[in-house]
Write an enzyme that holds these catalytic residues in place. Structure first.
Site, PDB file in Angstrom:
ATOM      1  N   THR A 138       0.795  -1.240   0.000  1.00 53.39           N
ATOM      2  CA  THR A 138       0.000   0.000   0.000  1.00 53.39           C
ATOM      3  C   THR A 138       0.821   1.281   0.000  1.00 53.39           C
ATOM      4  OG1 THR A 138      -0.134  -0.066   2.430  1.00 53.39           O
ATOM      5  CG2 THR A 138      -1.931  -1.094   1.202  1.00 53.39           C
ATOM      6  N   PHE A 159       0.469   4.071   9.119  1.00 52.10           N
ATOM      7  CA  PHE A 159       0.774   5.122   8.150  1.00 52.10           C
ATOM      8  C   PHE A 159       1.271   4.559   6.821  1.00 52.10           C
ATOM      9  CE2 PHE A 159       4.170   4.185  11.032  1.00 52.10           C
ATOM     10  CZ  PHE A 159       5.290   4.035  10.244  1.00 52.10           C
ATOM     11  N   TYR A 160       1.135   3.259   6.597  1.00 52.43           N
ATOM     12  CA  TYR A 160       1.609   2.642   5.362  1.00 52.43           C
ATOM     13  C   TYR A 160       0.594   2.842   4.236  1.00 52.43           C
ATOM     14  CZ  TYR A 160       5.457   0.072   7.615  1.00 52.43           C
ATOM     15  OH  TYR A 160       6.608  -0.277   8.271  1.00 52.43           O
ATOM     16  N   GLY A 161       0.496   4.071   3.796  1.00 50.76           N
ATOM     17  CA  GLY A 161      -0.423   4.369   2.707  1.00 50.76           C
ATOM     18  C   GLY A 161      -0.104   5.721   2.121  1.00 50.76           C
TER      19      GLY A 161
END
Length: 331
Positions: A20, A51-53
Site C-alpha cells: 500500500t 501510516f503505510y499508505g
C-alpha cells in the site's frame, strides 16, 4: 519455532508495507492471494503500519487488513499481527506523548474493527521530546486492559530498549537488518543485538533485501516517480552504482549455491538467527516472490565467512534513509 508475544511464528515473516505504501496501491484481487500464500508458506508473523499508505489518509494498509480478515475470518487466529504507529499522520513525525499514543492505538483498533486482534502495537520511532518511559506506560495500560497483546519498538538504541523494558516487557524490537545494514551486530550502536539477546527480546529484521537492492534485479532507472527510495541516499546516482559492487560479489555465492540473490540475502539473516531470535520480514507483491522469499537456503559457516569477506571489502555509500529520517534511527 520462534515465538513473539507468546505465539509461535514461522522463521520468516511477511512485511505488508509494499502492498500500500507506493504510488499505486495493490488491488485486493492481487493482495489477497499474496497474503494467503504468505500464510500457507508459514509466514504467519505480519508486520503492518498505521501510516503505510498514501497521503492524505495514509491508512490504506490497515483498511486492506480489515478487508482481508473480513473475507477470510478463519485466518485471523493463525496470524500474529504487529502494527507500527505513534506517528503524526499529517507530518509523519514521531509522537510519543500520552494523548497521541492513545489516539494512534484507538485509530488502529477502530480500523481493524475487531476483525483481527492487535497482537503487537509498535512505536515506529522514538519521540525525542518525550521520555520513552512515558510512552511505554501508556501502552502498558492497553496491554493490561487486553486491547493489545504486547509492545514493540523500532529503530531504538540499546539504552532505550533497557529503559522501555524496565517499564514493561518488550515483545519485539524491529530494525533494518540485511547484508548492507548490519549495524545492530556492531559496537557502533551499543550492541542492540546483544541487548535483545540478553533480555530475551526477538529482533524483527525489516528490509532484509535492502528494499529490493539485494535481489540483484533492481536498476536505479526503474525506480518509479513517487517511490520513497528516490529520496534515500544509497539509491542516488553514483552511490547506487558503487554500492552495486556488493551485489556483484554476492551473486557468485548465490550462483554456486544454486539460489537467487534474494534467497541468499534472506538466508544470511536466517543463519544469524541461530544465535538469537531474529525474524526477517521480506515484503512481496506477487505470489511467486513470496514463495521465493520463503524457500530457506541453508548456509554453512564457510559460506558465511565468504559472504563476510565479500561484504567487508565494499564500503556502502550513503545513509539508510535521508538526512531528516536518519536523525530518528537508533534513538
Amino acid at each position: 519455532m520462534p515465538t513473539i508475544a507468546n505465539k509461535e511464528i514461522g522463521p520468516i515473516g511477511y512485511g505488508l508495507m509494499g502492498l500500500t505504501w507506493r504510488p499505486q496501491v495493490t488491488p485486493d484481487s492481487q493482495a489477497f492471494p499474496v497474503l494467503r500464500t504468505a500464510l500457507a508458506q508459514g509466514s504467519n508473523f505480519w508486520n503492518a503500519g498505521e501510516f503505510y499508505g498514501n497521503a492524505p489518509v495514509h491508512v490504506q494498509n490497515l483498511e486492506l487488513i480489515n478487508r482481508y480478515f473480513t473475507a477470510h475470518p478463519a485466518d485471523a487466529e493463525k496470524v500474529v499481527l504487529s502494527v507500527k504507529g505513534g506517528i503524526d499522520l499529517a507530518t509523519l513525525h514521531p509522537k510519543g506523548d500520552a494523548e497521541s499514543v492513545r489516539k494512534s492505538i484507538d485509530n488502529v483498533l477502530k480500523i481493524l474493527d475487531g476483525k483481527k486482534f492487535l497482537d503487537i502495537f509498535e512505536c515506529a520511532r522514538v519521540d525525542p521530546a518525550v521520555p520513552v518511559e512515558e510512552t511505554i506506560a501508556v501502552l502498558a495500560e492497553y496491554v493490561k486492559a487486553g486491547k493489545i497483546g504486547g509492545i514493540g519498538l523500532s529503530e531504538v538504541s540499546a539504552n532505550t530498549i533497557r529503559r522501555a523494558h524496565a517499564v514493561h516487557p518488550i515483545a519485539a524490537v524491529e530494525v533494518e537488518v540485511s547484508l548492507w545494514a548490519r549495524d545492530i551486530f556492531t559496537s557502533k550502536f551499543g550492541g542492540v543485538a546483544e541487548t535483545c539477546a540478553e533480555l530475551g527480546i526477538p529482533v524483527v529484521a525489516y528490509s532484509p533485501l535492502g528494499r529490493g537492492f539485494l535481489t540483484g534485479k533492481l536498476r536505479r532507472e526503474e525506480i518509479p516517480e513517487g517511490d520513497f527510495r528516490r529520496g534515500m541516499e544509497r539509491f542516488q546516482e553514483g552511490a547506487f552504482e558503487r554500492n552495486y559492487r556488493v551485489v556483484e560479489g554476492l551473486q557468485k555465492v548465490a550462483d554456486r549455491k544454486g539460489c537467487s540473490m534474494a534467497q541468499l540475502a534472506i538466508g544470511w539473516v536466517v543463519k544469524m538467527a541461530e544465535r538469537q531470535v531474529i525474524v526477517p520480514i521480506p515484503g512481496a507483491t506477487t505470489e511467486e516472490r513470496v514463495r521465493e522469499n520463503t524457500e530457506v537456503v541453508g548456509l554453512t559457516e564457510e559460506d558465511m565467512r565468504e559472504i563476510e569477506e565479500i561484504v567487508g571489502k565494499v564500503e556502502i555509500v550513503g545513509g539508510r534513509y535521508n538526512k531528516y529520517a536518519e536523525g530518528h534511527l537508533m534513538a
